[in-house]
Design an enzyme around this catalytic site. Structure first.
Site, PDB file in Angstrom:
ATOM      1  N   SER A 144       0.854  -1.187   0.000  1.00  0.00           N
ATOM      2  CA  SER A 144       0.000   0.000   0.000  1.00  0.00           C
ATOM      3  C   SER A 144       0.884   1.228   0.000  1.00  0.00           C
ATOM      4  CB  SER A 144      -0.901   0.024   1.237  1.00  0.00           C
ATOM      5  OG  SER A 144      -1.565   1.279   1.362  1.00  0.00           O
ATOM      6  N   TYR A 157      -1.637  -1.104  10.474  1.00  0.00           N
ATOM      7  CA  TYR A 157      -1.850  -1.355   9.046  1.00  0.00           C
ATOM      8  C   TYR A 157      -0.700  -0.778   8.233  1.00  0.00           C
ATOM      9  CZ  TYR A 157      -3.924  -1.357   4.394  1.00  0.00           C
ATOM     10  OH  TYR A 157      -4.146  -1.561   3.054  1.00  0.00           O
TER      11      TYR A 157
END
Length: 253
Positions: A144, A157
């Site tokens: 990401s 995350y």
């Protein structure tokens, strides 16, 4: 008869996983769809893949459970006799209040790393013998943009995606020259995931992001799947790389 290639996709029920399954099916792959909890989504995606001519194998597996992962890959090997492609897309996140470190539940921290990082490693490790039976085998991991630059996302995350970036490079070194390993790093992506993250601010914030992006929109799951397929089928001298898919946003800010 032409031999169909074989792929395994984790987190395959919805979002990027679903798009990856359909892109692979359309490119002539039979696909093993691995899901954690979205059985109905996985079955619906499998039906779409079969409509494109693929053989679809649907299996439930918690990628953080190594025993379950080993059993899953044995089933895939029995069905497909090897793999040509692996997409490590399974992922989860944690809840938190932005900039409030005390709001993080450490059990959620551990679960995020167990799925996003250890799960990626465990599935890769178990799939290596299958990939070695394949033709020009390759792996793509879902990282990401938040693993490359700071933002308001939950700390576990973001940190887990930074770990996936490093894991991708380290696996590329360990599995070369036989198996290539790359990753994609999507930016803000349209769809359910960001709707859950942004809540009632989704339309406003996504609109602002799109206007600040050179390509004037946010990334879609199909955009990510297109890049994944390119890394799996082509780019034969590319390994250990992370491809940012954000329409040029990161390079223009």
């Amino acid at each position: 008869m032409t031999h169909r290639k074989r792929a395994l996709v984790t987190g395959a029920a919805t979002g990027i996983g679903r798009s990856a399954v359909l892109a692979l099916a359309g490119a002539g792959y039979d696909v093993a769809l691995i899901y954690a909890s979205s059985a109905a989504g996985a079955q619906a995606t499998a039906a779409e893949a079969e409509a494109l001519g693929a053989r679809a194998l649907v299996l439930q597996c918690d990628v953080s459970d190594d025993t379950a992962v080993r059993a899953m890959t044995r089933t895939v090997d029995e069905a497909f006799g090897g793999l040509d492609a692996l997409v490590n897309n399974a992922g989860t996140t944690a809840n938190w209040k932005v900039k409030d470190l005390e709001s993080l539940d450490l059990a959620e921290w551990d679960r995020t790393f167990a799925v996003n990082v250890r799960g990626t490693f465990q599935v890769t490790r178990a799939a290596v013998p299958l990939l070695r039976k394949g033709t020009l085998p390759a792996i793509v991991n879902t990282a990401s943009i938040v693993g490359l630059r700071p933002g308001p996302q939950p700390l576990p995350y973001a940190a887990s995606k930074a770990a996936v970036v490093n894991l991708t490079k380290t696996l590329a070194w360990n599995l070369g020259p036989d198996i290539r390993v790359n990753a994609v790093a999507p930016g803000w992506m349209e769809g359910d995931w960001m709707e859950r993250m942004l809540g009632d601010k989704y339309d406003d914030l996504m609109g602002k992001r799109a206007r600040s992006t050179p390509l004037r929109r946010c990334v879609t799951a199909d955009d990510v799947a297109e890049t994944m397929l390119s890394l799996l089928q082509g780019n034969r001298f590319v390994t250990g790389e992370v491809v940012v898919i954000d329409g040029g946003f990161a390079s223009s800010t």
